[in-house]
Write a protein that holds these residues in place. Structure first.
Motif, PDB file in Angstrom:
ATOM      1  N   THR A 567     -49.553 -28.053 -39.019  1.00  0.00           N
ATOM      2  CA  THR A 567     -48.688 -28.419 -40.139  1.00  0.00           C
ATOM      3  C   THR A 567     -48.149 -29.834 -39.979  1.00  0.00           C
ATOM      4  OG1 THR A 567     -48.017 -26.113 -40.461  1.00  0.00           O
ATOM      5  CG2 THR A 567     -46.571 -27.807 -41.371  1.00  0.00           C
ATOM      6  N   LEU A 568     -47.708 -30.180 -38.775  1.00  0.00           N
ATOM      7  CA  LEU A 568     -47.202 -31.527 -38.532  1.00  0.00           C
ATOM      8  C   LEU A 568     -48.306 -32.567 -38.708  1.00  0.00           C
ATOM      9  CD1 LEU A 568     -44.900 -30.907 -35.417  1.00  0.00           C
ATOM     10  CD2 LEU A 568     -44.190 -31.261 -37.790  1.00  0.00           C
ATOM     11  N   GLY A 569     -49.502 -32.233 -38.237  1.00  0.00           N
ATOM     12  CA  GLY A 569     -50.613 -33.159 -38.387  1.00  0.00           C
ATOM     13  C   GLY A 569     -50.963 -33.402 -39.844  1.00  0.00           C
ATOM     14  N   GLN A 570     -50.993 -32.327 -40.644  1.00  0.00           N
ATOM     15  CA  GLN A 570     -51.294 -32.460 -42.068  1.00  0.00           C
ATOM     16  C   GLN A 570     -50.210 -33.260 -42.789  1.00  0.00           C
ATOM     17  OE1 GLN A 570     -51.689 -28.396 -43.285  1.00  0.00           O
ATOM     18  NE2 GLN A 570     -53.883 -28.289 -42.770  1.00  0.00           N
ATOM     19  N   ALA A 596     -37.767 -36.740 -39.034  1.00  0.00           N
ATOM     20  CA  ALA A 596     -37.071 -35.509 -38.667  1.00  0.00           C
ATOM     21  C   ALA A 596     -36.907 -34.548 -39.842  1.00  0.00           C
ATOM     22  CB  ALA A 596     -35.707 -35.843 -38.060  1.00  0.00           C
ATOM     23  N   VAL A 597     -36.354 -35.022 -40.956  1.00  0.00           N
ATOM     24  CA  VAL A 597     -36.098 -34.137 -42.099  1.00  0.00           C
ATOM     25  C   VAL A 597     -37.403 -33.632 -42.693  1.00  0.00           C
ATOM     26  CG1 VAL A 597     -35.090 -33.996 -44.410  1.00  0.00           C
ATOM     27  CG2 VAL A 597     -33.877 -35.227 -42.594  1.00  0.00           C
ATOM     28  N   LYS A 598     -38.391 -34.509 -42.808  1.00  0.00           N
ATOM     29  CA  LYS A 598     -39.694 -34.090 -43.340  1.00  0.00           C
ATOM     30  C   LYS A 598     -40.308 -33.000 -42.464  1.00  0.00           C
ATOM     31  CE  LYS A 598     -43.356 -36.786 -42.872  1.00  0.00           C
ATOM     32  NZ  LYS A 598     -44.382 -37.839 -43.105  1.00  0.00           N
ATOM     33  N   ALA A 599     -40.293 -33.203 -41.147  1.00  0.00           N
ATOM     34  CA  ALA A 599     -40.875 -32.220 -40.225  1.00  0.00           C
ATOM     35  C   ALA A 599     -40.129 -30.893 -40.289  1.00  0.00           C
ATOM     36  CB  ALA A 599     -40.855 -32.772 -38.800  1.00  0.00           C
TER      37      ALA A 599
END
Length: 624
Positions: A567-570, A596-599
């Motif tokens: 998920t983080l990679g995408q 941070a907020v996006k992740a």
């Protein structure tokens, strides 16, 4: 006649002599005041209120919180020092500032304030004559012997130089006088409270003047100065409770710490073990039971502790005291009242879809605390959990909310997911009380799971995701061809000498990556880097963040780590380092602080979002 009167609820009785050390001795408690339950089977309930609640919601505490529990429980209250309109104006911060200012000698009589020998600290038996409307306090009462500062009270000599701490003390006084006048309606109670504030402020001035004379403030003296904040906060809450019809009594615990079994004193440098805290719990419980049916309002400060309370425990000592009190009273529950509804699956200020967690394990709560969510300090939590006492996090602005229960029973998750109509019917009374709100959340009238409440399949998901910002990553790469077995030992030795706490670490034979808090001063960090450079090449990455996915059931979720990192990679979030705890309930990684907020939203939607059966959903706008 004096012997037949009861001590003032705002004074702290000297329990060794059975008499109050305050000159205020009003008639016995009016019969219309609300007291603790008379039922001998009623369990104790400990309620802890933080500085913001004491500062902003004192009236709500009295009217909407405490009063609702008295008929069925015996309530004991623990209060922190009042917060201010800003963090810098918080009482504890102002007290620490005044302590620092006491050691700054002034060179001219102008200064920020003057100790006037004819106005301050003079003894007088007169009551209620404190001129609270004057620009500077001129209370004519000396510090009482129950004050933590009374033993060092002194009168400044004529012509004493100006003292720089007076302006700060004046600010503390005005903040509390203003709070008293805005929350207490009864003129007699207000008059008594103002007199108490004046006496304590005078005692604080004496203490600080004495420290200025000897040009020293020891760690234990600083403890006493900080403890002054809890005294004032508790006295205001006591007065507000009595003003709203609750028979409350102020209880100071500054002399509660028991001596060792051999009757000697603790060594200043010794580390306090669990035996010490067990003794404090017993002593605190015995003291509170002496209040009878009055509602005790207890200071979070519990007196001189070997090696200093601030050093041994830190500024979270009020939470610790509330836990020890719950243990000493064998309470049914410890309630910690905050300004949030409980523990959420993510920070609701950053993740709009975050949900309240009805029940959580101590291990999960500890992980969330370590990695950015302000829940309860693990050491504080341990004190009550080891005695099988649940902790409930509640919102003072939403008293009817169920909150979040941190429960010591490892098997309770299975009970929560059952389809029986009364999942806690066979539990002890204390547990039924703790689970009552949770049961209401999970059931509707038909006995089936409530659509908008607790999901019986939630245990198949991680519990929460949290972010800890302000992180620095230190990478040490050995430059030796033949790596010595002392490589890691040398690095850890440097960290120990500098007192650096490592949040995450990843190691190999020749490489170490460490995530530490960015709060370390630049100069200290530079020195740390120079020392670490003796063992290899050091690189520093600033403004990073730790993203942590927490859940007790994650050890049974195959592929959860892959889903998280995919998920983080995408989402185009780069990962600096990865770490998974040995207990397998936490997967953490370090990312750029700007992501941070996006992740947080990405992981919450991917790993924690409960979708309708068969629905796949979409990842949201953060991918684009």
């Amino acid at each position: 006649m004096e012997a037949s009167r009861t001590p003032s609820p705002l004074s702290s009785p000297d329990m060794s002599s059975g008499s109050s050390t305050s000159s205020m001795t009003p008639p016995s408690t009016p019969p219309n005041l609300h007291q603790n339950s008379i039922d001998p089977a009623a369990k104790w309930l400990v309620q802890k209120f933080g500085g913001t609640s004491v500062g902003k919601f004192a009236v709500k505490i009295a009217e909407d919180v405490v009063s609702q529990y008295l008929d069925q429980h015996k309530v004991a209250i623990v209060c922190s020092a009042r917060s201010g309109s800003t963090k810098a104006l918080g009482t504890t911060n102002l007290l620490l500032k005044a302590a620092s200012e006491a050691l700054q000698r002034t060179r001219s009589p102008g200064g920020t304030g003057t100790n006037t020998p004819n106005g301050l600290f003079r003894s007088s038996p007169s009551l209620g004559q404190s001129p609270v409307d004057s620009p500077r306090p001129r209370s004519k009462s000396s510090p009482r012997s129950d004050s933590p500062f009374g033993s060092l009270a002194m009168t400044p000599a004529s012509g004493a130089s100006a003292t720089s701490f007076n302006a700060t003390v004046d600010l503390i006084r005005s903040e509390h006088i203003t709070a008293a006048r805005s929350t207490v309606r009864d003129p007699e109670i207000l008059k008594e409270l103002e007199a108490e504030i004046e006496r304590d402020v005078d005692a604080l001035r004496s203490f600080l003047f004495a420290a200025q004379v000897i040009d020293e403030i020891s760690p234990r003296s600083k403890d006493s100065i900080v403890g002054f904040g809890e005294r004032l906060g508790c006295k205001i809450i006591t007065a507000v409770l009595r003003d709203r019809g609750v028979d409350a009594e102020f209880v100071s615990l500054e002399n509660i710490v028991p001596l060792p079994d051999d009757g000697d004193h603790y060594e200043e440098g010794e580390t306090l073990g669990q035996e010490f805290y067990d003794k404090v719990a017993v002593a605190v419980g015995e003291r509170i039971r002496q209040c009878g049916r009055r509602v005790p309002v207890v200071t979070g400060f519990f007196g001189p502790v070997p090696g200093s309370l601030l050093r041994q425990v830190g500024r979270g000592y009020t939470d610790l005291l509330s836990a020890l009190l719950a243990v000493g009273l064998q309470a049914s529950e410890l309630q910690i009242w905050k300004e949030v509804d409980g523990i959420f699956t993510a920070d609701p200020r950053k993740v709009p879809t975050a949900r309240l967690i009805p029940i959580i394990s101590p291990e999960e709560a500890a992980e969330l605390t370590y990695y950015g969510s302000e829940v309860v300090h693990p050491f504080t939590m341990e004190q009550v959990i080891r005695k099988k006492i649940p902790i409930r996090i509640k919102n003072v602005e939403n008293p009817l909310g169920s909150g979040t229960v941190i429960h010591p029973d490892p098997d309770i998750d299975a009970a929560c997911a059952t389809d029986e109509a009364e999942p806690f019917a066979g539990a002890p009374a204390a547990q039924q009380f703790a689970y009552k709100s949770l049961s209401e959340l999970t059931r509707d009238g038909s006995g089936s799971p409530t659509a908008g409440g607790w999901d019986p399949n939630m245990h198949k998901h991680p519990t929460a995701v949290t972010i800890k910002e302000g992180i620095v990553v230190l990478n040490v790469n050995s430059n030796r061809k033949s790596v010595s077995h002392g490589f890691l030992a040398g690095i850890f030795g440097v960290l120990d000498r500098f007192g650096v706490v490592v949040d995450l670490i990843s190691t190999s034979e020749v490489h170490v990556s460490m995530a530490i808090e960015q709060g370390v001063e630049r100069r200290s960090l530079d020195k740390l880097v120079r020392e670490l450079s003796k063992y290899g090449t050091v690189t520093v990455a600033r403004d990073m963040a730790i993203l942590s996915l927490v859940g007790k059931q994650m050890r049974h979720l195959v592929g959860i780590a892959g889903r998280m990192f995919t998920t983080l990679g995408q989402g185009n979030v780069n990962i600096e380092m990865i770490s998974q705890g040995a207990n397998e309930i936490n997967i953490s990684c370090v990312i750029d602080g700007r992501d941070a907020v996006k992740a947080l939203n990405l992981i919450h939607q991917s790993c924690l979002q409960i979708l309708p059966q068969g629905a796949r959903g979409r990842m949201g706008p953060w991918l684009f």
